[in-house]
Design an enzyme around this catalytic site. Structure first.
Site, PDB file in Angstrom:
ATOM      1  N   CYS A 128      -6.529 -29.198   9.741  1.00  0.00           N
ATOM      2  CA  CYS A 128      -7.686 -30.085   9.723  1.00  0.00           C
ATOM      3  C   CYS A 128      -7.286 -31.536   9.472  1.00  0.00           C
ATOM      4  CB  CYS A 128      -8.699 -29.604   8.693  1.00  0.00           C
ATOM      5  SG  CYS A 128      -9.432 -28.025   9.169  1.00  0.00           S
TER       6      CYS A 128
ATOM      7  N   CYS B 182     -11.925 -29.765   4.815  1.00  0.00           N
ATOM      8  CA  CYS B 182     -10.770 -28.886   4.599  1.00  0.00           C
ATOM      9  C   CYS B 182      -9.516 -29.748   4.523  1.00  0.00           C
ATOM     10  CB  CYS B 182     -10.645 -27.881   5.740  1.00  0.00           C
ATOM     11  SG  CYS B 182      -9.236 -26.786   5.531  1.00  0.00           S
TER      12      CYS B 182
ATOM     13  N   CYS C 152      -6.396 -28.605   4.823  1.00  0.00           N
ATOM     14  CA  CYS C 152      -5.219 -27.911   5.358  1.00  0.00           C
ATOM     15  C   CYS C 152      -4.533 -28.789   6.410  1.00  0.00           C
ATOM     16  CB  CYS C 152      -5.594 -26.552   5.934  1.00  0.00           C
ATOM     17  SG  CYS C 152      -6.260 -26.581   7.604  1.00  0.00           S
TER      18      CYS C 152
ATOM     19  N   HIS D 139      -5.381 -22.611   8.977  1.00  0.00           N
ATOM     20  CA  HIS D 139      -6.722 -22.977   8.512  1.00  0.00           C
ATOM     21  C   HIS D 139      -7.439 -21.776   7.885  1.00  0.00           C
ATOM     22  CE1 HIS D 139     -10.735 -24.532   8.126  1.00  0.00           C
ATOM     23  NE2 HIS D 139     -11.143 -23.415   8.717  1.00  0.00           N
TER      24      HIS D 139
ATOM     25  N   ASP E 295       0.858  -1.185   0.000  1.00  0.00           N
ATOM     26  CA  ASP E 295       0.000   0.000   0.000  1.00  0.00           C
ATOM     27  C   ASP E 295       0.898   1.240   0.000  1.00  0.00           C
ATOM     28  OD1 ASP E 295       1.089  -0.143   2.484  1.00  0.00           O
ATOM     29  OD2 ASP E 295      -0.769   0.208   3.572  1.00  0.00           O
TER      30      ASP E 295
ATOM     31  N   ASP F 154      -8.090  -7.700  -0.174  1.00  0.00           N
ATOM     32  CA  ASP F 154      -7.197  -7.940   0.958  1.00  0.00           C
ATOM     33  C   ASP F 154      -7.958  -7.600   2.215  1.00  0.00           C
ATOM     34  OD1 ASP F 154      -6.866  -4.878   0.616  1.00  0.00           O
ATOM     35  OD2 ASP F 154      -5.930  -5.333   2.539  1.00  0.00           O
TER      36      ASP F 154
END
Ligand code: ZN
Ligand code: ZN
Lengths: 397, 398
Positions: B312, B307, B309, B337, B95, B269
């Site tokens: 999980c 999930c 990930c 996660h 930014d 974002d």
């Protein structure tokens, strides 16, 4: 389901120190722990800061879980998990040891009685009976458990009567554990006796007469220096059989570890890398005999990463290190993460420190095997002993 | 102006304005619509770059204001930029630093020269100009950089809004002139104009002429009515060139991402998914779970069954409950996660658009997210209606 647990001595020189191997067979799975080694330190069931993928980058072989971390609620909800601690904590590929107290942070608890041990939890001091301990351990189902000890650690000058009581209680609790811990979990006996020679001998001999898998020697509270602590533990060690492994608490920095191994200790508690991580220190002591000769390595055990001088130091923590942090990041970046209080700082420091600690023990084993351990210890102590008790270790204060 | 990106639309929703594209940046391809996690100080909440790569994160945000303070411009220049500094081989976006300054430093005030503020170090008066911002962003070296804009709260009304819009155009021109690396860094313009449709129109008209490689919709997500928010978003996506990526700043809630994608936004974002992990909150397609609460102490299921990930696959809610907010590992596991959840949501949105079933994906997502049709947010119903999706009636007749 046959399970076996054996300790093999590979090298036993004339001196006390030895090279060995614990082989643990359970459910057709074989786990090996080479000794001398350490039990990786955990807090509430995780190695501090390390998620399982980061932990798997480090060749740790065994872990220790202090049950008191979970005793703020009884029974601990995690003990109700039906598939045991290995799976619950995702430690399936490690040899898993349980003890009641946190070996890295011995917090003062209350007094014990014949049936009750007091411990320190998130909710303050809690009590647990000796048979409840056995019950919880049976549901967690680790590979090994250290039997309860009636510790005198926080008593300044326990009298002979108190020490005798402590030895007797610890033996009684061991008998109960041996009779009631379920098949497949190995029981290590705690050897006590405080600073009384006769009682240390009695505790060691009586524990050795029982069917234990190994021994625990607690150095906490036994003297200000590692030398004093070792001199007392040696009395016990001299009365223990050679063919079983010995764990010791309270020896942390590398010089203490080397001294402990020299006197015949096989396994240490692994809280040192975590403590240094919390301070913002990286372990950088040298591991090779040859490195003692070259002088470009820094003559310090530790690198204090908070120091402003690392702001533009774009080297890894330790150039010879193969850990995740050293392969990917610079001192400058870790310094930045510490300054900005970012959590990745401790992730990277812990990754390095734990990795370096495993390499330290690996080198020790190699040196013993190649019959150059004594030279290594001499050179290491010559190089670092002056500094190891000084500010560089406890720089944070 | 010069551009260091290519933008190729690969699929277009046949009903809504949603689109899927391949955005090629200097550090690799980004599939859009994309959610960009925020790594404020050159690190994302304790995750390693390897973990972010494993999650298939293609682009991450850094904040210019923070990196300018620490490690500082000199350190970044010495090592060769923020990619090198944090060893991140994929794309970065920074930014301008202006928004952070106005929101973090109470004493900041804006003049034609730039943003005036007191140094947080010694209290001395400092000025962040468009030229400083770009120079700092050039040192950081992100693949996408943002112009310094004159930020006013979306609740501000009156002539100040117009002034800020016009000044943002002037500052854009100064940014374009100051930009030293247009061949490797893409400067995005930021559309201002508050909640005023005419000001937004005028701003877009002017900024379009500058032909920046992409455009951001600024000045929203500041507490304005959601029903006005979406109208501004859809106006901007209507008026901006279809050949360039559109970035809506500060958006990250599930329903916002779905609706804004339907309105034709490509990039987002938000700090929310990573910040909330610290408080023990795990995101799921059925809402948020606060894993601190004791009802999870014996819940031996993963956060989300489907999930994939690391968290999980390996841990139960009960395990994370023990750690949440006490040990950093608990925070890391929830962060993994939550980032995985956001990236999976965007992947699912893209897949649905590619397979031309985005409308039914939207209907199902809202069903999962809210208990009943009457709990659907009014603004989302209206917004989707504007792109030919009748959320209420289509939810009743599957
Ligand atoms: Zn390392
Ligand atoms: Zn997950």
């Amino acid at each position: 389901m046959a399970s076996t647990f054996s300790f093999e001595l590979i090298v036993k020189p004339d001196r006390c120190f030895r090279l060995g191997r614990i082989i643990c067979w359970r459910n057709k799975e074989r786990k090996v722990m080479s000794t001398p080694n350490f039990l990786a330190y955990t807090v509430r069931g995780s190695v501090p800061h390390l998620t399982p993928d980061n932990l798997r980058e480090i060749p740790v072989e065994a872990l220790e879980i202090p049950l008191e971390n979970f005793l703020d609620i009884q029974p601990p909800p995690s003990s109700l998990y039906p598939h045991g601690a290995h799976k619950f904590f995702n430690f399936e590929d490690f040899m898993l040891f349980f003890d009641i107290r946190d070996p890295g942070e011995f917090k003062k608890a209350s007094f014990n009685t014949d049936k009750i041990v007091s411990v320190s939890t998130l909710q303050g001091v809690c009590k647990i009976t000796s048979d409840t301990y056995v019950k919880y351990i049976n549901s967690y189902n680790p590979d090994a458990v250290i039997s309860l000890a009636d510790m005198t650690t926080f008593e300044k000058t326990p009298g002979l009567k108190r020490i005798k009581k402590s030895v007797n209680r610890t033996l009684d609790w061991l008998d109960y554990a041996l009779a009631n811990i379920k098949e497949g979990i190995q029981v290590f006996g705690a050897v006590v006796g405080h600073n009384n020679h006769e009682e240390r001998i009695r505790s060691a001999q009586e524990t050795a007469n029982k069917n234990v898998a190994g021994f625990l020697l607690n150095g906490h509270g036994l003297g200000a220096t590692s030398r004093e602590r070792l001199d007392l533990l040696k009395i016990s060690i001299n009365n223990l059989p050679n063919d079983k492994p010995r764990i010791a608490y309270g020896f942390e920095n590398p010089v203490d570890i080397l001294r402990g191994i020299f006197e015949g200790i096989d396994i240490f508690d692994g809280s040192y890398p975590s403590k240094k991580t919390e301070e913002g220190n990286a372990l950088i002591f040298t591991l090779e005999n040859e490195e003692f000769i070259s002088d470009d390595t820094e003559k310090s055990l530790l690198l204090y990463l908070h120091d402003e001088k690392y702001k533009t130091d774009f080297r890894p923590l330790l150039s010879s290190c193969k850990c995740y942090a050293c392969r990917n990041h610079t001192r400058a970046y870790i310094h930045h993460l510490l300054r900005t209080r970012e959590m990745l700082a401790t992730v990277l420091l812990m990754s390095h420190n734990l990795y370096h600690y495993t390499q330290f023990f690996k080198k020790i084993r190699e040196h013993i095997e190649k019959n150059r351990f004594i030279t290594f210890v001499d050179q290491f102590c010559q190089r670092y002993d002056d500094t190891c008790e000084s500010k560089t270790i406890y720089q944070i204060q | 102006m010069k551009s260091a990106l290519t933008w190729e639309i690969v699929a277009q929703c046949s009903r809504t304005k949603a689109r899927v594209a391949k955005l090629k940046l200097p550090h690799g391809v980004v599939d859009t619509p994309v959610f960009m996690p925020v790594g404020t100080q050159g690190t994302l909440k304790g995750l390693t770059v390897k973990q972010l790569e494993d999650l298939d994160c293609q682009i991450m945000l850094n904040n210019t204001y923070h990196l300018g303070l620490r490690p500082g411009k000199e350190v970044l220049e010495e090592i060769g930029g923020a990619h090198e500094f944090q060893n991140w081989k994929r794309n970065l976006l920074t930014d301008s630093g202006g928004f952070q300054m106005v929101s973090l430093l109470k004493l900041a005030c804006i003049t034609e020269g730039g943003v005036e503020f007191q140094s947080p170090h010694d209290g001395s008066k400092m000025l962040l100009t468009p030229e400083h911002s770009i120079s700092l962003q050039n040192s950081i070296g992100a693949d996408i950089i943002m112009q310094l804009d004159d930020v006013v709260s979306s609740l501000t009304t009156g002539p100040r809004v117009e002034e800020a819009m016009l000044r943002s155009i002037r500052w854009l021109d100064r940014c374009i002139i100051a930009h030293k690396k247009p061949e490797s860094q893409n400067l995005f313009a930021i559309i201002q104009g508050g909640l005023d449709v005419n000001l937004r129109r005028r701003c877009i008209e002017e900024m379009k002429k500058r032909e920046t490689p992409g455009y951001a919709i600024g000045g929203l997500s500041g507490g304005e009515e959601k029903d006005i928010f979406w109208r501004i978003v859809t106006l901007c996506t209507d008026l901006l060139p279809k050949t360039k990526p559109i970035y809506c700043m500060g958006v990250g809630y599930t329903e916002d991402l779905i609706v804004c994608s339907a309105l034709g936004v490509d990039m987002y974002d938000c700090v929310f998914p990573t910040r909330t992990a610290r408080f023990g909150n795990a995101l799921t397609s059925k809402g948020t779970l606060n894993l601190k609460t004791s009802k999870f102490s014996q819940d031996f299921r993963p956060i989300e069954e489907d999930c994939d990930c690391l968290t999980c696959k390996t841990f139960t809610r009960a395990y994370i409950h023990i750690h949440s907010t006490r040990e950093t590992v608990g925070c890391h596991l929830i962060t993994i996660h939550n980032v995985s959840y956001q990236l999976r949501l965007m992947r699912n949105i893209r897949q649905a658009i590619i397979e031309n079933r985005f409308p039914s994906f939207i209907i199902q997502s809202f069903k999962d997210l809210f208990d009943s049709v009457d709990k659907y947010p009014k603004w989302a119903v209206n917004a989707l209606n504007s792109v030919n999706i009748n959320l209420t009636s289509e939810s009743k007749n599957p």
